[in-house]
Enzyme design. Structure first.
Site: not given
Ligand code: BDR
Ligand code: CA
Length: 313
Positions: A243
């Site tokens: 992500h």
């Molecule tokens: C996002 O949620 C967090 O847990 C991760 O670091 C990322 O920023 C993904 O949905």
């Protein structure tokens, strides 16, 4: 070419960690003027400590870390330690970093760092809940027009959600902050799950990173192995989505991403769909757009970029 002043607002976090490494590895492109941390994946004390650990591993203690907001604007804190481990850094061996956090609050730093530089010059990557940015906008509303490129990881349209059926974690963790940001800012580049779910840490991509004989690359590989195990155990997939590093990859190589102007609004009232992002492409005029929604990513291009940069760090 002059370097882009960059602030990373984050909640490390396994994938935030890889995002930080990617930014640390591009000193020729970024003047990384600060890292701001926020409560999110784990509590605010741990996210600030984790950012300090990561900069130490990367040998980038020149980059100041400012600790930020300790809880969301309105809702109760919701952490994602099931995905990131109790420490926030998977099963990495954590330690007390040598260098302390910078004096001052992240929100004050954000306002001061942006407003003291020419309008449009400071880029901001947001990889956690948007609490710090929303608070900074309350402190200094002119920040919205003074900021340069803002690239955020958050939200989902086609992909539903990852923390609830209809919400992505960063927006769900502070939906009111996200709504403040999207009401104030324009042209925010938004990497939601529709984009980041295309960018997966497959075995061959992970092996390429693990083969780099550098401390940050080794740490990144270890974190991705952890993320893939969580993906198998909690989600039923095989390769975890990358992500947060997509925000930095976008700033380094926007040609790897396809965007579409949209009007993005955040659900803040419904208990059932809290944090849902309504992404509207049917605009009556271009002025209605507040965001650029990333719809497609050259995933191999992102991993090639990450691998190539980590080899230099
Ligand atoms: C996002 O949620 C967090 O847990 C991760 O670091 C990322 O920023 C993904 O949905
Ligand atoms: Ca994050």
């Amino acid at each position: 070419m002059s370097r882009t002043p960059l602030i990373i607002d984050c909640d490390p976090g396994v994938d935030d960690a890889v995002a930080l490494f990617l930014a640390f590895a591009a000193p020729d492109v970024f003047d990384l003027i600060g890292i701001t941390t926020v409560a999110g994946n784990v509590n605010a004390e741990l996210t600030a400590r984790n950012a300090r650990i990561l900069r130490q591993i990367a040998g980038r203690e020149d980059v100041p870390v400012y600790a930020g907001c300790q809880r969301p604007l309105v809702r109760r804190p919701v952490e994602a330690d099931a995905f990131h481990g109790a420490s926030g850094l998977g099963d990495m061996a954590v330690f007390e970093p040598a260098a302390p956090a910078a004096a001052g609050h992240a929100v004050d730093f954000l306002v001061q760092a942006v407003m003291s530089r020419p309008a449009g010059s400071v880029a901001l990557a947001v990889t956690g809940p948007m609490t710090n940015l929303a608070a900074a906008l309350a402190l200094e509303p002119r920040l919205a027009s003074h900021l340069g490129q803002v690239v955020a990881m958050g939200g989902a349209r086609s992909e539903g959600g990852n923390i609830t059926a209809s919400a992505e974690y960063n927006i769900y963790a502070d939906p009111h902050a996200a709504q403040v940001v999207f009401e104030a800012c324009r042209d925010v580049v938004v990497l939601g799950l529709d984009a980041t779910h295309q960018v997966r840490a497959t075995d061959d991509r992970l092996a390429a990173i693990a083969a780099i004989p550098r401390p940050a690359a080794k740490a990144a590989a270890e974190l991705l192995v952890f993320a893939n195990r969580v993906e198998r155990e909690l989600v039923g997939g095989t390769a975890s989505p990358l992500h947060d590093p997509c925000t930095i990859a976008y700033l380094l190589a926007p040609q790897l991403f396809t965007t579409r102007p949209c009007r993005l609004s955040v659900e803040t009232a419904s208990p059932l769909t809290l944090g849902h992002t309504a992404v509207e492409f049917r605009l009556k005029s271009p002025d209605e757009a507040n965001a650029l929604w990333v719809s497609a990513v050259d995933a191999q291009g992102v991993f090639d970029l990450l691998t190539e940069r980590l080899a230099r760090l």
